[in-house]
Design a protein around this motif. Structure first.
Motif, short mmCIF file in Angstrom:
data_model
loop_
_atom_site.label_atom_id
_atom_site.label_comp_id
_atom_site.label_asym_id
_atom_site.label_seq_id
_atom_site.Cartn_x
_atom_site.Cartn_y
_atom_site.Cartn_z
N PRO A 174 0.83 -1.22 0.00
CA PRO A 174 0.00 0.00 0.00
C PRO A 174 0.86 1.26 0.00
O PRO A 174 1.96 1.30 0.56
CB PRO A 174 -0.81 -0.12 1.30
N GLY A 175 0.33 2.29 -0.65
CA GLY A 175 0.99 3.58 -0.65
C GLY A 175 2.05 3.77 -1.72
O GLY A 175 2.61 4.86 -1.84
N ARG A 176 2.33 2.75 -2.49
CA ARG A 176 3.33 2.86 -3.54
C ARG A 176 2.63 2.93 -4.89
O ARG A 176 1.61 2.27 -5.11
CB ARG A 176 4.29 1.66 -3.52
#
Length: 354
Positions: A174-176
């Protein structure tokens, strides 16, 4: 001395009948004969002038005039040979059968169509007439793309239908940012690639070529969202070299998750069997389905550009052949144009990971 004018003498009633039939007839050949007789009634044209106007030979026009003088209009328009409208090929039902057979791939050559007509309907069609009907159906002569005999015809559609779920199930951090690539590799060597080329009429094209069995491989990945292109020229293909390319691809944007769509070549690592570089995720395309991979179109463009050219060494092939041909694909818009909007590309763009 000029040829004398030819004039037909018709009674008033016969002239009215000629004009009426000329206006009302729907048969092109009959109208041509009646038109010729109308011109001759004026007495201002020679046979040669009338023949040229209606598009027939002067001797043919003489035959029509002689026929009229023997038996009037009925004899003049009588044809011993039936017109095209009497051909069995004019039957709407038969034409529909032919279209359905073409759509189903039953006919791949004109001769196959002619044999079917002869065996099924007893129609003997001349080869030239066969080409005429092929064109009338809108058929075009095409070079078929070879398909492996083991290919599952339903596999590509099933893959595309389930692609969004496959992408959603990947263990992405997550978040990439997520980058989805299509990848392929092609072999390029010193054996001269011969393809069609332009030439003036009457000029026979002669091409010098060499047979030199040295080659290397170009790896190429296209990013579906941004249009980036990551190529790499490698001396061969094996698991180690392919892993090196994956590392090269991951290094192009270290902070992203990279999903790669590619085929099931034996030198492609498998996640369940081989270690992968960090943040690399692999999805295999269905077997024998190169049409799903847009990179195949890139290879065709490159090969067209380097064809009919002799490269003495692999270094020269790369520097003066491959690099110039790949240069336009540094432009993301050109890459996105090449990728197109196939059902697979649309599924990737519509997925929840983007």
């Amino acid at each position: 001395m000029p040829r004398p004018m030819t004039q037909l003498t018709l009674s008033g009633e016969e002239r009215e009948r000629l004009e009426k039939e000329f206006r009302e007839t729907g048969d092109v050949r009959t109208r041509t004969r009646l038109g010729a007789l109308r011109m001759l009634c004026g007495g201002t044209h020679t046979l040669a002038q009338v023949a040229e106007a209606v598009g027939c030979a002067r001797s043919t026009l003489q035959v029509w005039v002689a026929a009229y003088r023997r038996g009037g209009l009925e004899q003049a328009v009588l044809r011993e040979k039936p017109g095209a409208s009497s051909s069995p090929m004019q039957d709407a039902g038969l034409q529909q059968q032919l279209r359905e057979n073409f759509a189903a791939g039953a006919f791949r050559t004109c001769e196959q169509m002619r044999r079917w007509l002869r065996a099924t309907h007893g129609i003997v069609l001349h080869l030239k007439a066969g080409y005429y009907w092929l064109k009338s159906f809108g058929a075009k002569l095409r070079v078929p793309r070879p398909v492996h005999i083991k290919k599952d015809p339903q596999a590509p559609a099933a893959f595309v239908a389930g692609l969004e779920d496959t992408l959603a199930a990947l263990p992405l951090r997550p978040g990439r940012p997520v980058r989805v690539w299509v990848e392929d590799e092609a072999r390029f060597g010193l054996h001269t690639l011969v393809r069609r080329c332009w030439a003036l009429p009457g000029v026979r094209v002669v091409l010098a070529h060499q047979r030199k069995y040295q080659w290397a491989y170009m790896f190429s990945a296209l990013e579906i969202g941004t249009g980036r292109h990551v190529p790499l020229w490698m001396p061969g293909v094996d698991l180690g070299i392919t892993t090196t390319f994956l590392e090269h691809l991951a290094a192009s944007e270290p902070g992203a998750e990279h999903i790669i769509l590619w085929d099931g070549a034996g030198f492609h690592p498998r996640p369940e069997l081989h270690p992968l570089p960090a943040h690399i995720h692999l999805i295999r395309l269905p077997p024998y389905s190169p049409e799903l991979n847009p990179v195949e179109k890139l290879w065709d463009i490159v090969k067209d550009g380097i064809s009919n050219t002799i490269f003495p060494t692999l270094d020269l092939l790369y520097e003066h052949g491959l690099v110039p041909e790949l240069e336009p694909f540094k432009n993301p818009n050109r890459v996105l144009q090449l990728l197109g909007n196939s059902s697979m590309i649309a599924s990737v763009n519509a997925s929840s990971i983007r």
